[in-house]
Design a protein around this motif. Structure first.
Motif, short mmCIF file in Angstrom:
data_model
loop_
_atom_site.label_atom_id
_atom_site.label_comp_id
_atom_site.label_asym_id
_atom_site.label_seq_id
_atom_site.Cartn_x
_atom_site.Cartn_y
_atom_site.Cartn_z
N ARG A 142 0.91 -1.15 -0.05
CA ARG A 142 0.05 0.19 0.03
C ARG A 142 0.92 1.25 0.17
O ARG A 142 0.70 2.35 -0.78
CB ARG A 142 -0.91 0.14 1.03
CG ARG A 142 -1.92 -1.10 1.08
CD ARG A 142 -2.83 -1.20 2.25
NE ARG A 142 -3.82 -2.33 2.13
CZ ARG A 142 -4.71 -2.40 3.33
NH1 ARG A 142 -4.88 -1.82 4.10
NH2 ARG A 142 -5.45 -3.19 3.12
N GLU B 32 -17.35 2.07 2.83
CA GLU B 32 -16.14 0.92 2.92
C GLU B 32 -16.69 -0.36 3.45
O GLU B 32 -16.62 -1.47 3.06
CB GLU B 32 -14.92 1.41 3.72
CG GLU B 32 -13.70 0.47 3.85
CD GLU B 32 -12.49 1.28 4.56
OE1 GLU B 32 -11.87 1.08 4.24
OE2 GLU B 32 -12.91 1.65 5.71
N ARG C 216 -17.36 -3.87 1.53
CA ARG C 216 -16.19 -4.56 1.73
C ARG C 216 -16.36 -6.14 1.15
O ARG C 216 -15.44 -6.51 0.44
CB ARG C 216 -16.05 -4.56 3.14
CG ARG C 216 -14.86 -5.45 3.44
CD ARG C 216 -14.54 -5.65 4.89
NE ARG C 216 -14.31 -4.33 5.49
CZ ARG C 216 -14.24 -4.16 6.84
NH1 ARG C 216 -14.05 -5.03 7.65
NH2 ARG C 216 -13.86 -2.92 7.20
N PRO D 282 -15.42 -7.00 -3.88
CA PRO D 282 -14.12 -6.55 -4.48
C PRO D 282 -14.10 -5.33 -5.61
O PRO D 282 -13.27 -4.38 -5.35
CB PRO D 282 -13.56 -7.91 -5.03
CG PRO D 282 -14.21 -9.06 -4.64
CD PRO D 282 -15.42 -8.50 -4.29
N GLN D 283 -15.28 -5.47 -6.25
CA GLN D 283 -15.20 -4.16 -7.30
C GLN D 283 -15.65 -3.05 -6.82
O GLN D 283 -14.87 -1.91 -7.07
CB GLN D 283 -16.08 -4.47 -8.60
CG GLN D 283 -16.09 -3.68 -9.48
CD GLN D 283 -17.29 -3.99 -10.86
OE1 GLN D 283 -17.48 -5.11 -10.94
NE2 GLN D 283 -17.47 -2.97 -11.43
N ASP E 235 -12.87 -1.61 -4.21
CA ASP E 235 -11.86 -1.02 -4.88
C ASP E 235 -12.35 0.46 -5.35
O ASP E 235 -11.49 1.51 -5.27
CB ASP E 235 -11.44 -1.88 -6.11
CG ASP E 235 -10.12 -1.28 -6.89
OD1 ASP E 235 -9.31 -0.60 -6.12
OD2 ASP E 235 -10.05 -1.61 -8.20
N ASN F 133 -12.30 2.84 -2.61
CA ASN F 133 -10.89 3.10 -2.33
C ASN F 133 -10.19 4.19 -3.15
O ASN F 133 -9.92 5.11 -2.85
CB ASN F 133 -10.16 1.76 -2.06
CG ASN F 133 -8.73 2.13 -1.55
OD1 ASN F 133 -8.41 2.70 -0.51
ND2 ASN F 133 -7.57 1.80 -2.21
N GLN F 134 -10.51 3.79 -4.55
CA GLN F 134 -9.87 4.61 -5.54
C GLN F 134 -10.57 6.38 -5.39
O GLN F 134 -9.95 7.17 -5.51
CB GLN F 134 -10.17 3.95 -6.79
CG GLN F 134 -9.42 2.96 -7.32
CD GLN F 134 -8.02 3.08 -7.83
OE1 GLN F 134 -7.82 4.39 -7.84
NE2 GLN F 134 -7.19 2.20 -8.42
N PRO G 247 -11.09 1.96 -11.81
CA PRO G 247 -10.77 0.47 -11.91
C PRO G 247 -11.14 -0.45 -13.43
O PRO G 247 -12.19 0.06 -13.78
CB PRO G 247 -11.41 -0.13 -10.63
CG PRO G 247 -11.75 0.95 -9.76
CD PRO G 247 -12.04 2.11 -10.86
N SER H 52 -15.25 -1.11 -14.63
CA SER H 52 -16.13 -0.10 -14.08
C SER H 52 -16.87 0.31 -15.26
O SER H 52 -16.18 0.67 -16.40
CB SER H 52 -15.45 1.07 -13.59
OG SER H 52 -14.73 0.68 -12.27
N PRO I 279 -4.09 -6.52 1.02
CA PRO I 279 -4.09 -6.97 -0.43
C PRO I 279 -3.21 -8.31 -0.68
O PRO I 279 -2.43 -8.43 0.43
CB PRO I 279 -3.51 -5.77 -1.19
CG PRO I 279 -2.95 -4.88 -0.05
CD PRO I 279 -3.73 -5.44 1.08
N SER J 129 -4.63 1.30 4.63
CA SER J 129 -4.80 1.87 3.20
C SER J 129 -5.01 3.37 2.98
O SER J 129 -4.42 3.61 2.19
CB SER J 129 -5.92 1.10 2.77
OG SER J 129 -7.07 1.14 3.31
#
Length: 434
Positions: free
Chosen positions: A3, A143, A147, A150-151, A154, A157-158, A216, A219, A274, A292
């Protein structure tokens, strides 16, 4: 390590090159603390990563990073003294806080100490007794809600890394209303909307917050751009977000079912790290000082531990009283109340009772009568006494809430008719809640 490299990779490379040719800065000691049998680095995590990879480049998470640090290590002109950094061992994290704060004054090309971004500043304020804010906490609601996906995880987070402060406009100006969300007395966001039912809207919203190159893989294309430029005033932001809602959700019912709404807040699941993160080498300081999104974690991680501590593990002052115990009506949920009453309660929640006792006394009286009037108007109740006194209004409302209020065994004893504090005014929370 993965990270840190993902977020500060070029700076850590420059830092490693500086260490390889000049050694560690002798004027900067690492701030460490011993917790649960491990040494945790509170200040110096980028230096720790650089030193580990200079010592053994094969620890790097990808072949590209391995090659890069092998080249730097092969050109080193100093001895291996960087493997034995100067450390200051503090008894508690709080003892190191002053020294850590004064060192955050600019990063240069990576050799300097990294300044705190807006999220780190917010988390530091929380850890020092500051009050939580809804739009910040909404990031953590997202978050937790996504959680398992995964998609979406991410994407959250982005978007948080790229457009952290844009959420203030997004959440405060419209999303809070659309999701019927509010900051609870526990310091976390509570929403009546089901995260899975609103997923299309959240996905489109977060995708719209990212520049094209940062989205990502997989998307969907962003149909609406979400930025400070497209949300430059509240009316524009409200219309833009409402149109996005109508396009993705429309008139569908997104309310969470009863069991979801009644679930206890504060999920304490741990966040998976990760894959591919290398284990900590024996005898080295643990890299658990950052998560993160760059805030200090509260515990060190064992070598090979597949989990990172989540935000509920942040160091907090658990001994300080809740805001609901110190501020007027701060523990009252306001989401479904009339606008004027909701605004008044928000003003009250900012008043600390010990600091403003006279003002709180007046506000309590005025707000209580507003609540009673709102309930009387909503249910078309009749107050027989024409003097329009608060005590008469209270009696009417209490008897509406409990038809057996005057009986020996009332249907709702919590309203206080026969309790040790048998005054109608003791029922103020019930009015707001109902």
């Amino acid at each position: 390590m993965s990270r840190l490299l993902a977020e500060f990779g070029d700076e850590i490379t420059a830092l490693a090159r500086s260490i390889a040719h000049h050694g560690l800065d002798p004027t900067q000691s690492w701030a460490v603390v011993e917790e649960q049998g491990q040494v945790v680095v509170l200040e110096g995590n980028r230096r720790l990563t650089a030193c580990r990879l200079l010592e053994r480049p094969s620890r790097a998470p990808t072949p590209d990073w391995v090659d890069r640090f092998r080249r730097i290590s092969s050109t080193a002109t100093t001895d291996d003294s960087y493997q034995r950094p100067n450390c200051v061992l503090f008894d508690r994290r709080a003892d190191a806080r002053y020294w850590i704060q004064i060192k955050h004054h600019g990063r240069g090309a990576g050799e300097g100490t990294a300044p705190w971004g807006p999220e780190m500043v917010y988390l530091d304020q929380l850890n020092n007794g500051g009050e939580p804010e809804g739009w910040n906490e909404f990031w953590y609601w997202l978050e937790e809600a996504y959680r398992p996906d995964p998609q979406m995880a991410d994407l959250v987070n982005q978007a948080r890394r790229k457009q952290y402060t844009t959420m203030k406009r997004v959440y405060d100006w419209k999303v809070k209303e659309l999701l019927n969300a509010e900051l609870g007395s526990d310091g976390t966001v509570h929403a009546s909307a089901d995260p899975q039912k609103i997923r299309p809207f959240i996905e489109a919203l977060l995708t719209g917050m990212l520049p094209t190159g940062a989205r990502p893989a997989g998307s969907p294309p962003a149909g609406t751009v979400i930025s400070s430029r497209t949300l430059n005033d509240q009316e524009t932001a409200s219309n833009t977000l409402k149109c996005l809602w109508n396009r993705t959700i429309g008139q569908a019912d997104v309310t969470a079912d009863y069991h979801a709404r009644a679930a206890e807040p504060g999920d304490t699941q741990k966040r998976p790290a990760p894959t591919g993160s290398p284990p900590s080498p024996a005898g080295a300081a643990a890299p658990g000082g950052e998560t993160s999104h760059g805030h200090p974690s509260s515990t060190a991680q064992d070598a090979g531990d597949p989990f990172q501590p989540d935000r509920t593990s942040r160091p907090r002052n658990h001994d300080r009283p809740r805001k609901g115990e110190t501020h007027l009506y701060a523990d009252v949920r306001r989401a479904s109340l009339p606008g004027r009453l909701r605004e008044m309660l928000k003003e009250c929640s900012d008043l600390k009772i010990d600091d403003h006792p006279q003002v709180c006394a007046v506000m309590a009286r005025v707000t209580l009568e507003l609540a009673v009037d709102a309930l009387i108007n909503h249910h078309h109740l009749t107050v027989k006494n024409q003097k329009n006194r608060l005590v008469d209004k209270l009696k009417v409302v209490l008897r509406h809430l409990d038809p057996h209020y005057d009986a020996k065994e009332p249907g709702r004893p919590e309203l206080g008719a026969h309790g040790p504090q048998s005054s109608p005014a003791t029922s103020k929370v019930s009015f707001f809640e109902i």
